[in-house]
Design a protein around this motif. Sequence first.
Motif, PDB file in Angstrom:
ATOM      1  N   UNK A 106      54.566 -67.539  10.982  1.00 56.30           N
ATOM      2  CA  UNK A 106      53.040 -67.651  10.347  1.00 56.30           C
ATOM      3  C   UNK A 106      52.395 -68.963  10.991  1.00 56.30           C
ATOM      4  N   UNK A 107      52.947 -69.548  11.874  1.00 58.24           N
ATOM      5  CA  UNK A 107      52.301 -70.784  12.338  1.00 58.24           C
ATOM      6  C   UNK A 107      51.638 -70.293  13.843  1.00 58.24           C
ATOM      7  N   UNK A 108      50.332 -69.930  13.836  1.00 62.13           N
ATOM      8  CA  UNK A 108      50.097 -69.177  14.835  1.00 62.13           C
ATOM      9  C   UNK A 108      48.562 -69.815  15.422  1.00 62.13           C
ATOM     10  N   UNK A 109      48.126 -69.399  16.589  1.00 64.14           N
ATOM     11  CA  UNK A 109      46.798 -69.933  17.070  1.00 64.14           C
ATOM     12  C   UNK A 109      45.799 -69.089  16.392  1.00 64.14           C
ATOM     13  N   UNK A 110      44.748 -69.886  15.933  1.00 64.38           N
ATOM     14  CA  UNK A 110      43.922 -69.047  15.259  1.00 64.38           C
ATOM     15  C   UNK A 110      42.422 -69.448  15.931  1.00 64.38           C
ATOM     16  N   UNK A 111      41.379 -69.033  15.820  1.00 67.38           N
ATOM     17  CA  UNK A 111      40.267 -69.215  16.518  1.00 67.38           C
ATOM     18  C   UNK A 111      39.158 -68.900  15.296  1.00 67.38           C
ATOM     19  N   UNK A 112      38.065 -70.160  15.414  1.00 68.13           N
ATOM     20  CA  UNK A 112      37.125 -70.062  14.419  1.00 68.13           C
ATOM     21  C   UNK A 112      35.852 -70.575  15.270  1.00 68.13           C
ATOM     22  N   UNK A 113      34.502 -69.977  15.283  1.00 65.58           N
ATOM     23  CA  UNK A 113      33.617 -70.124  16.022  1.00 65.58           C
ATOM     24  C   UNK A 113      34.011 -70.622  17.541  1.00 65.58           C
ATOM     25  N   UNK A 114      34.664 -69.902  18.020  1.00 68.67           N
ATOM     26  CA  UNK A 114      35.036 -70.236  19.498  1.00 68.67           C
ATOM     27  C   UNK A 114      36.339 -71.173  19.629  1.00 68.67           C
ATOM     28  N   UNK A 115      36.447 -72.045  18.711  1.00 68.27           N
ATOM     29  CA  UNK A 115      37.372 -72.876  18.515  1.00 68.27           C
ATOM     30  C   UNK A 115      38.748 -72.520  18.712  1.00 68.27           C
ATOM     31  N   UNK A 116      39.757 -72.757  19.424  1.00 70.50           N
ATOM     32  CA  UNK A 116      41.255 -72.324  19.121  1.00 70.50           C
ATOM     33  C   UNK A 116      41.846 -73.595  18.360  1.00 70.50           C
ATOM     34  N   UNK A 117      42.858 -73.455  17.518  1.00 69.12           N
ATOM     35  CA  UNK A 117      43.504 -74.564  16.789  1.00 69.12           C
ATOM     36  C   UNK A 117      44.764 -73.778  16.165  1.00 69.12           C
ATOM     37  N   UNK A 118      45.931 -74.535  16.035  1.00 63.16           N
ATOM     38  CA  UNK A 118      46.912 -73.965  15.329  1.00 63.16           C
ATOM     39  C   UNK A 118      46.867 -73.918  13.789  1.00 63.16           C
ATOM     40  N   UNK A 119      47.411 -72.947  13.021  1.00 62.62           N
ATOM     41  CA  UNK A 119      47.522 -72.969  11.554  1.00 62.62           C
ATOM     42  C   UNK A 119      48.180 -71.874  11.070  1.00 62.62           C
ATOM     43  N   UNK A 120      48.081 -71.830   9.720  1.00 67.09           N
ATOM     44  CA  UNK A 120      49.056 -70.840   8.886  1.00 67.09           C
ATOM     45  C   UNK A 120      48.311 -69.692   8.741  1.00 67.09           C
ATOM     46  N   UNK A 121      49.056 -68.514   9.123  1.00 63.61           N
ATOM     47  CA  UNK A 121      48.347 -67.014   9.066  1.00 63.61           C
ATOM     48  C   UNK A 121      49.006 -66.622   7.630  1.00 63.61           C
ATOM     49  N   UNK A 122      47.977 -66.562   6.815  1.00 66.13           N
ATOM     50  CA  UNK A 122      48.074 -66.102   5.349  1.00 66.13           C
ATOM     51  C   UNK A 122      49.008 -64.829   5.364  1.00 66.13           C
ATOM     52  N   UNK A 123      50.408 -65.124   4.815  1.00 65.42           N
ATOM     53  CA  UNK A 123      51.270 -63.913   5.107  1.00 65.42           C
ATOM     54  C   UNK A 123      52.114 -64.190   3.791  1.00 65.42           C
ATOM     55  N   UNK A 124      52.660 -62.963   3.394  1.00 63.63           N
ATOM     56  CA  UNK A 124      53.649 -62.968   2.171  1.00 63.63           C
ATOM     57  C   UNK A 124      54.661 -61.856   2.407  1.00 63.63           C
ATOM     58  N   UNK A 125      56.107 -62.554   2.126  1.00 61.08           N
ATOM     59  CA  UNK A 125      57.118 -61.573   2.354  1.00 61.08           C
ATOM     60  C   UNK A 125      57.774 -61.310   1.248  1.00 61.08           C
ATOM     61  N   UNK A 126      58.109 -60.254   0.911  1.00 55.80           N
ATOM     62  CA  UNK A 126      58.924 -59.618  -0.490  1.00 55.80           C
ATOM     63  C   UNK A 126      60.337 -59.795   0.229  1.00 55.80           C
ATOM     64  N   UNK A 127      61.364 -60.572  -0.648  1.00 53.28           N
ATOM     65  CA  UNK A 127      62.744 -60.706  -0.011  1.00 53.28           C
ATOM     66  C   UNK A 127      63.562 -60.000  -1.185  1.00 53.28           C
ATOM     67  N   UNK A 128      64.338 -59.164  -0.835  1.00 57.12           N
ATOM     68  CA  UNK A 128      65.273 -58.509  -1.824  1.00 57.12           C
ATOM     69  C   UNK A 128      66.459 -59.259  -2.253  1.00 57.12           C
ATOM     70  N   UNK A 129      67.208 -58.759  -3.255  1.00 52.04           N
ATOM     71  CA  UNK A 129      68.170 -59.605  -3.661  1.00 52.04           C
ATOM     72  C   UNK A 129      69.572 -59.678  -2.846  1.00 52.04           C
ATOM     73  N   UNK A 130      69.376 -58.982  -1.668  1.00 46.43           N
ATOM     74  CA  UNK A 130      70.359 -58.979  -0.867  1.00 46.43           C
ATOM     75  C   UNK A 130      70.062 -59.854   0.347  1.00 46.43           C
ATOM     76  N   UNK A 131      68.898 -60.630   0.314  1.00 47.50           N
ATOM     77  CA  UNK A 131      68.235 -61.403   1.298  1.00 47.50           C
ATOM     78  C   UNK A 131      67.524 -60.918   2.464  1.00 47.50           C
ATOM     79  N   UNK A 132      67.507 -59.756   2.469  1.00 49.74           N
ATOM     80  CA  UNK A 132      66.589 -58.878   3.464  1.00 49.74           C
ATOM     81  C   UNK A 132      65.278 -58.736   3.302  1.00 49.74           C
ATOM     82  N   UNK A 133      64.396 -58.676   4.192  1.00 47.26           N
ATOM     83  CA  UNK A 133      62.824 -58.604   3.889  1.00 47.26           C
ATOM     84  C   UNK A 133      62.579 -57.325   3.685  1.00 47.26           C
ATOM     85  N   UNK A 134      61.884 -57.076   2.318  1.00 47.07           N
ATOM     86  CA  UNK A 134      61.908 -55.686   1.930  1.00 47.07           C
ATOM     87  C   UNK A 134      60.422 -55.313   2.345  1.00 47.07           C
TER      88      UNK A 134
END
Length: 157
Positions: A106-134
């Motif tokens: 989720x730490x990715x290259x982003x772009x705003x007004x033509x300027x590139x920068x590194x930032x967090x891509x808003x992302x949600x993971x639902x992880x099950x009781x077994x530790x696997x990503x659902x």
Amino acid sequence: MSKKLEAGDTAPEFHLPDDRGGTLSLADFAGKKLVLYFYPKDDTSGCTKEAIDLNGLKGDFDKAGTNILGVSPDSVASHVKFKTKHKLDLALGSDETKAMLETYGVWVEKSMYGRKYMGVERTTFLIGPDGKIAKIWRKVKVPGHAEAVLEAARALA
């Protein structure tokens, strides 16, 4: 960064300082469902709305046997201030090194007004009781997101 995480993958372990002065790890949530949401910055409009929406449904998440953990690169002190200001009852982890953000892709290259920068891509993971990503929500749009995640958490055994 290795391959991009997908539903069905085992969620990578992590260890992060939390807003209560302790440390959080994936192992702390073993056998439970976990909403792991990544957001760019404490106290910005979208991040505040997302946290308030999730917090507002916390009782419903609790009934669904689901914990919530928000992670950003902000400091623990910033998290404490953010939680206090908005009366949040969610766990927040601090990843100032960005190691976990990179592991989860989720730490990715982003772009705003033509300027590139590194930032967090808003992302949600639902992880099950077994530790696997659902389920994974990438490039999250905040309106209606908390409700969609709750619905998926309820449907997950």
